[in-house]
Design a protein around this motif. Sequence first.
Motif, PDB file in Angstrom:
ATOM      1  N   LEU A 118     137.731 -13.500 -29.014  1.00 39.14           N
ATOM      2  CA  LEU A 118     136.548 -13.337 -28.166  1.00 39.14           C
ATOM      3  C   LEU A 118     135.722 -14.611 -28.172  1.00 39.14           C
ATOM      4  CD1 LEU A 118     134.629 -11.621 -26.444  1.00 39.14           C
ATOM      5  CD2 LEU A 118     133.545 -10.853 -28.570  1.00 39.14           C
ATOM      6  N   TRP A 119     135.542 -15.207 -29.353  1.00 38.61           N
ATOM      7  CA  TRP A 119     134.805 -16.468 -29.482  1.00 38.61           C
ATOM      8  C   TRP A 119     135.396 -17.513 -28.526  1.00 38.61           C
ATOM      9  CZ3 TRP A 119     130.844 -18.006 -32.999  1.00 38.61           C
ATOM     10  CH2 TRP A 119     130.585 -19.375 -33.031  1.00 38.61           C
ATOM     11  N   HIS A 177     135.358 -20.896 -23.627  1.00 34.55           N
ATOM     12  CA  HIS A 177     136.078 -21.429 -22.467  1.00 34.55           C
ATOM     13  C   HIS A 177     135.304 -21.160 -21.183  1.00 34.55           C
ATOM     14  CE1 HIS A 177     140.400 -22.062 -24.162  1.00 34.55           C
ATOM     15  NE2 HIS A 177     139.458 -22.526 -24.967  1.00 34.55           N
ATOM     16  N   ARG A 178     134.645 -20.010 -21.120  1.00 33.52           N
ATOM     17  CA  ARG A 178     133.820 -19.721 -19.952  1.00 33.52           C
ATOM     18  C   ARG A 178     132.626 -20.663 -19.880  1.00 33.52           C
ATOM     19  NH1 ARG A 178     133.012 -14.379 -20.807  1.00 33.52           N
ATOM     20  NH2 ARG A 178     130.870 -14.534 -21.577  1.00 33.52           N
ATOM     21  N   LEU A 179     132.032 -20.971 -21.036  1.00 35.57           N
ATOM     22  CA  LEU A 179     130.869 -21.854 -21.079  1.00 35.57           C
ATOM     23  C   LEU A 179     131.213 -23.301 -20.723  1.00 35.57           C
ATOM     24  CD1 LEU A 179     128.798 -20.890 -24.269  1.00 35.57           C
ATOM     25  CD2 LEU A 179     128.077 -20.709 -21.892  1.00 35.57           C
ATOM     26  N   TYR A 199     131.268  -9.993 -33.836  1.00 32.97           N
ATOM     27  CA  TYR A 199     130.549 -10.871 -32.911  1.00 32.97           C
ATOM     28  C   TYR A 199     130.537 -10.262 -31.520  1.00 32.97           C
ATOM     29  CZ  TYR A 199     129.598 -14.821 -35.904  1.00 32.97           C
ATOM     30  OH  TYR A 199     129.073 -15.622 -36.891  1.00 32.97           O
ATOM     31  N   SER A 200     129.422 -10.376 -30.845  1.00 35.73           N
ATOM     32  CA  SER A 200     129.308  -9.956 -29.452  1.00 35.73           C
ATOM     33  C   SER A 200     129.370 -11.181 -28.551  1.00 35.73           C
ATOM     34  CB  SER A 200     127.975  -9.230 -29.220  1.00 35.73           C
ATOM     35  OG  SER A 200     126.884 -10.140 -29.373  1.00 35.73           O
ATOM     36  N   GLU A 201     129.631 -10.959 -27.268  1.00 35.00           N
ATOM     37  CA  GLU A 201     129.637 -12.060 -26.312  1.00 35.00           C
ATOM     38  C   GLU A 201     128.303 -12.798 -26.323  1.00 35.00           C
ATOM     39  OE1 GLU A 201     132.001 -11.490 -22.422  1.00 35.00           O
ATOM     40  OE2 GLU A 201     131.335  -9.470 -22.975  1.00 35.00           O
ATOM     41  N   MET A 202     127.223 -12.028 -26.376  1.00 32.63           N
ATOM     42  CA  MET A 202     125.890 -12.635 -26.365  1.00 32.63           C
ATOM     43  C   MET A 202     125.701 -13.581 -27.535  1.00 32.63           C
ATOM     44  SD  MET A 202     122.771 -12.450 -28.093  1.00 32.63           S
ATOM     45  CE  MET A 202     122.714 -10.810 -28.835  1.00 32.63           C
TER      46      MET A 202
END
Length: 356
Positions: free
Chosen positions: A200-201, A206-208, A163-166
């Motif tokens: 990463l997920w 958490h940022r969102l 998985y990527s950040e995007m």
Amino acid sequence: MEKKIAVIRGDGIGVEIVNQALRVLDKIAEKYGHTFRYVDVTAGGCAIDAFGEPLPEKELQKCLDSDSVLLGAVGGPKWDTLEGSQRPERALLGVRQALGLFANIRPSCLFKALENACPLKQEIIEGGLDLVIVRELIGGAYFGKREILQTEGGKTAYDTMIYSEMEVERIGRVAFETARKRRGKLTSVDKANVLESSRLWREVMHRLKDEYPDVEYSDMLVDNTAMQLVRNPGQFDVIVTENMFGDILSDEASMITGSIGMIPSSSLGEGSRGMYEPIHGSAPDIAGQNKANPIATILSAAMMLLYSFDAPQECRDIENAVEKALADGYRTGDIMSEGKKLVSCSEMGDIILANL
């Protein structure tokens, strides 16, 4: 409105259940003055038999040229021995990837008329069951690198979950926006105590969450989520998770509603075009016998009207017609109980049409 709909009847009971959904769409078109044009697409096991591959390019192009896609079911034991890339299910992955359908929306709602069909104790479901699982659809282990190697000790197989950040951010935004439109609660499911992809997920989610202060956010490990769904499903509003976890948890959540034959789903991308399908399989044991439950496919058509065609009233009309059929005691075999009226697949379609 005028819309072109790519129709994948597929295998097994797919033909029967899709036919009933098309009858319902035709009735909606008649009632509201719409025009729906259907383009038949051969995909899945039937495409393997006809063309030697699960999703020929010319059939995929029909989906790309349409406003949306309605799918019945693909697969069956006839094709179970084929190599992975040639199995009927690869047609679904191919359509999802080509159309960029990264978000799978699966509602699980227990109709009041079906409370007795729920396998959970009455006291567990007293608070109601109405949740949505938002599943990332074109990443993770299902689309990562995979291989079977011949080694000295025998065969070795691997699948990579990538998985990527995007990818996490775009499915996360869909989930937060979905929660905003419902009860404002979001549970993000991962396995961050073990998997790097889950760490990463969680970092991205958490940022969102700081951008959505109006949504009550929490993290939950996937094994605990599986337990909580049968212990206290009423605690959930919206669940967001990666591809494989979502595949498993959404099937579990659907069974709590009484039958997997009741649950629709939508697969969406950046635009309005989506693919709509019941979450159940092709049920080859009852195929061609007019026994299948068409409700999940009919409700999938309703979701198409809502999400792809911006027709909320038409969607509600179908949902109300289904609810009335159940409230009046009509049941297909999978949801049959004592004192109710057993009907065939086509008879259930007749009843829902009459209610419309």
